[in-house]
Design a protein around this motif. Structure first.
Motif, short mmCIF file in Angstrom:
data_model
loop_
_atom_site.label_atom_id
_atom_site.label_comp_id
_atom_site.label_asym_id
_atom_site.label_seq_id
_atom_site.Cartn_x
_atom_site.Cartn_y
_atom_site.Cartn_z
N ILE A 41 35.03 43.42 50.75
CA ILE A 41 35.61 42.33 49.97
C ILE A 41 36.42 42.90 48.81
CG2 ILE A 41 35.10 40.29 48.57
CD1 ILE A 41 32.57 39.92 50.31
N GLY A 42 37.69 42.50 48.75
CA GLY A 42 38.57 42.94 47.68
C GLY A 42 38.79 41.83 46.67
N GLU A 43 39.88 41.96 45.92
CA GLU A 43 40.16 41.02 44.84
C GLU A 43 41.01 39.84 45.32
OE1 GLU A 43 41.17 42.65 40.94
OE2 GLU A 43 43.07 41.59 41.03
N GLY A 44 42.20 40.16 45.77
CA GLY A 44 43.11 39.13 46.22
C GLY A 44 44.35 39.78 46.78
N PRO A 45 45.18 39.00 47.47
CA PRO A 45 46.38 39.57 48.08
C PRO A 45 47.33 40.14 47.03
CG PRO A 45 46.03 37.27 48.77
CD PRO A 45 45.05 37.57 47.69
N GLY A 46 47.97 41.24 47.37
CA GLY A 46 49.07 41.77 46.59
C GLY A 46 50.38 41.39 47.27
N TYR A 47 51.45 42.08 46.91
CA TYR A 47 52.78 41.73 47.43
C TYR A 47 52.84 41.75 48.96
CZ TYR A 47 57.70 42.03 48.54
OH TYR A 47 58.95 41.81 49.09
N TYR A 48 52.43 42.87 49.55
CA TYR A 48 52.58 43.03 51.00
C TYR A 48 51.65 42.11 51.78
CZ TYR A 48 55.54 46.94 49.86
OH TYR A 48 56.57 47.69 49.36
N GLU A 49 50.45 41.89 51.21
CA GLU A 49 49.49 41.00 51.86
C GLU A 49 50.05 39.57 51.88
OE1 GLU A 49 48.61 43.20 49.42
OE2 GLU A 49 47.64 44.68 50.72
N ASP A 50 50.66 39.17 50.75
CA ASP A 50 51.26 37.84 50.65
C ASP A 50 52.41 37.67 51.66
OD1 ASP A 50 51.81 35.27 49.31
OD2 ASP A 50 53.58 36.27 48.51
N ARG A 54 48.07 39.08 55.71
CA ARG A 54 46.92 39.90 56.14
C ARG A 54 46.37 40.69 54.96
NH1 ARG A 54 48.36 44.05 60.19
NH2 ARG A 54 46.09 44.16 60.27
N PRO A 55 45.03 40.88 54.92
CA PRO A 55 44.43 41.60 53.80
C PRO A 55 44.65 43.11 53.91
CG PRO A 55 42.74 41.10 55.41
CD PRO A 55 44.02 40.46 55.90
N PHE A 56 44.74 43.75 52.77
CA PHE A 56 44.76 45.22 52.69
C PHE A 56 45.73 45.85 53.68
CE2 PHE A 56 40.84 44.50 50.28
CZ PHE A 56 41.00 45.43 49.26
N VAL A 57 47.02 45.53 53.51
CA VAL A 57 48.05 46.16 54.34
C VAL A 57 49.00 47.03 53.50
CG1 VAL A 57 48.02 44.48 56.22
CG2 VAL A 57 49.49 44.07 54.23
N ALA A 59 49.43 49.82 49.96
CA ALA A 59 48.95 51.17 49.68
C ALA A 59 47.42 51.22 49.61
CB ALA A 59 49.55 51.67 48.37
N SER A 60 46.81 50.23 48.95
CA SER A 60 45.35 50.19 48.88
C SER A 60 44.74 50.06 50.27
CB SER A 60 44.87 48.99 48.06
OG SER A 60 45.17 49.18 46.72
N GLY A 61 45.41 49.28 51.11
CA GLY A 61 44.93 49.06 52.47
C GLY A 61 44.98 50.33 53.29
N ALA A 82 37.96 40.72 53.65
CA ALA A 82 38.35 39.47 52.99
C ALA A 82 38.52 39.74 51.49
CB ALA A 82 37.30 38.39 53.22
N ASN A 83 38.90 38.70 50.78
CA ASN A 83 39.13 38.82 49.34
C ASN A 83 38.45 37.68 48.59
OD1 ASN A 83 40.96 41.12 48.83
ND2 ASN A 83 42.35 40.02 50.20
N ILE A 84 38.29 37.87 47.29
CA ILE A 84 37.73 36.82 46.44
C ILE A 84 38.67 35.62 46.40
CG2 ILE A 84 37.15 36.23 44.03
CD1 ILE A 84 34.97 37.93 45.23
N PHE A 156 34.32 51.47 43.78
CA PHE A 156 35.64 51.31 43.17
C PHE A 156 36.62 50.66 44.16
CE2 PHE A 156 34.09 55.17 40.83
CZ PHE A 156 33.95 54.55 39.61
N HIS A 157 37.57 49.94 43.62
CA HIS A 157 38.67 49.41 44.44
C HIS A 157 39.57 50.58 44.83
CE1 HIS A 157 42.21 47.12 45.58
NE2 HIS A 157 41.47 46.03 45.57
N PRO A 158 40.11 50.57 46.06
CA PRO A 158 41.02 51.66 46.44
C PRO A 158 42.17 51.85 45.45
CG PRO A 158 40.56 50.26 48.35
CD PRO A 158 39.87 49.63 47.16
N1 URA Z 1 43.95 44.50 47.03
C1 URA Z 1 42.99 43.59 47.26
O1 URA Z 1 42.09 43.42 46.47
N2 URA Z 1 43.04 42.90 48.38
C2 URA Z 1 44.00 43.04 49.29
O2 URA Z 1 43.97 42.35 50.31
C3 URA Z 1 45.00 44.00 49.04
C4 URA Z 1 44.96 44.71 47.90
#
Ligand code: URA
Length: 195
Positions: A41-50, A54-57, A59-61, A82-84, A156-158
Motif C-alpha cells: 500500500i502506497g500513498e496515492g497516484p503520481g503523474y504517471y499513475e494518473d 495504474r499504481p506504481f508505474v 520511478a517509485s514503481g 493499492a494506495n491510500i 520506507f516509501h520507494p
Molecule cells: N507513489 C505512491 O504512493 N503510489 C503510487 O501508485 C505511485 C507512487
C-alpha cells in the motif's frame, strides 16, 4: 454473481466524494493478484499513475518492482498493489486527512476482498492513513504490527529510497522480514535470503 472486487472497482472509478476528482485523469483503483498473499500500500497516484490509471508505474514503481523481484515475488502473481487515495493530489502533495478518510473505506474493502496474509505499508502516509495517525515511520519501520488480524510491515516509501539511497539497507532488512513471514505463513518453500 459478480466479483465484489470488480463491483467495487466500478464504484470507485465513478467516485466524486472529494475534490481530488476535479484534477484527475484516471482513478487508480489498484491491481494485482485476486488472492494475493502480499499487499503493498502506497500513498496515492503520481503523474504517471494518473496518466495510466495504474499504481506504481513511475520511478517509485520501477524500484518497487525491483524490490519485489529481488524478494522472489512476482508483481502480477503474488502481489496486490493499492494506495491510500485513488486520485492524484495536485502537484503530488500529500493527501489531506479529509481526503484520506473519505477514500479509506474503499481500501478497507479491497483488503477485505483480497484477504492478504501480509500487508506492506510504503511510507508515512500509508502507515498513518491505515493504522495510526500519530505513528512515525522512522520509529516503527521494520517492526511487525498486527492490525485486524493481518501481519503488517511498515517500511520506507520507494521515493524515500530514491531520494536517500542510504535508507536502502534498512529497507532490505524490512523486506527480509517480509520474506521470512511469507515463508512462515504462506509458502515454506519460498526463496530465503538467509540460506
Ligand atoms: N507513489 C505512491 O504512493 N503510489 C503510487 O501508485 C505511485 C507512487
Amino acid at each position: 454473481m459478480e466479483d465484489p472486487l470488480v463491483q467495487l472497482r466500478s464504484t470507485v472509478l465513478q467516485c466524486r466524494q472529494c475534490g481530488l476528482c476535479e484534477g484527475r485523469q484516471h482513478v487508480v483503483f489498484g491491481e494485482g493478484a485476486r488472492q494475493a498473499a502480499l499487499m503493498c500500500i502506497g500513498e496515492g497516484p503520481g503523474y504517471y499513475e494518473d496518466v495510466q490509471g495504474r499504481p506504481f508505474v513511475g520511478a517509485s514503481g520501477q524500484l518497487l518492482d525491483k524490490i519485489l523481484s529481488v524478494c522472489g515475488f512476482s508483481r502480477e502473481k503474488d502481489t496486490y498493489i493499492a494506495n491510500i487515495v485513488k486520485c492524484r493530489p495536485p502537484g503530488n502533495r500529500a493527501p489531506t486527512p479529509e481526503e484520506r478518510s473519505t477514500c479509506l473505506p474503499f481500501l478497507m474493502r479491497q483488503i477485505e476482498f483480497v484477504q492478504p496474509s501480509i500487508i506492506v505499508l510504503l511510507g508515512a502516509t500509508a502507515l498513518q492513513g491505515l493504522v495510526d495517525p500519530s505513528a512515525r515511520i522512522t520509529r516503527v519501520r521494520g517492526t511487525w504490527l498486527t492490525w485486524h488480524g493481518y501481519w503488517v510491515m511498515p517500511t520506507f516509501h520507494p521515493s524515500a529510497l530514491l531520494r536517500t539511497p542510504a535508507l536502502k539497507r534498512e529497507a532490505w532488512e524490512d523486506f527480509k522480514k517480509v520474506i521470512d513471514k511469507y515463508r512462515e505463513v504462506v509458502d515454506p518453500h519460498h526463496y530465503s535470503p538467509h540460506h
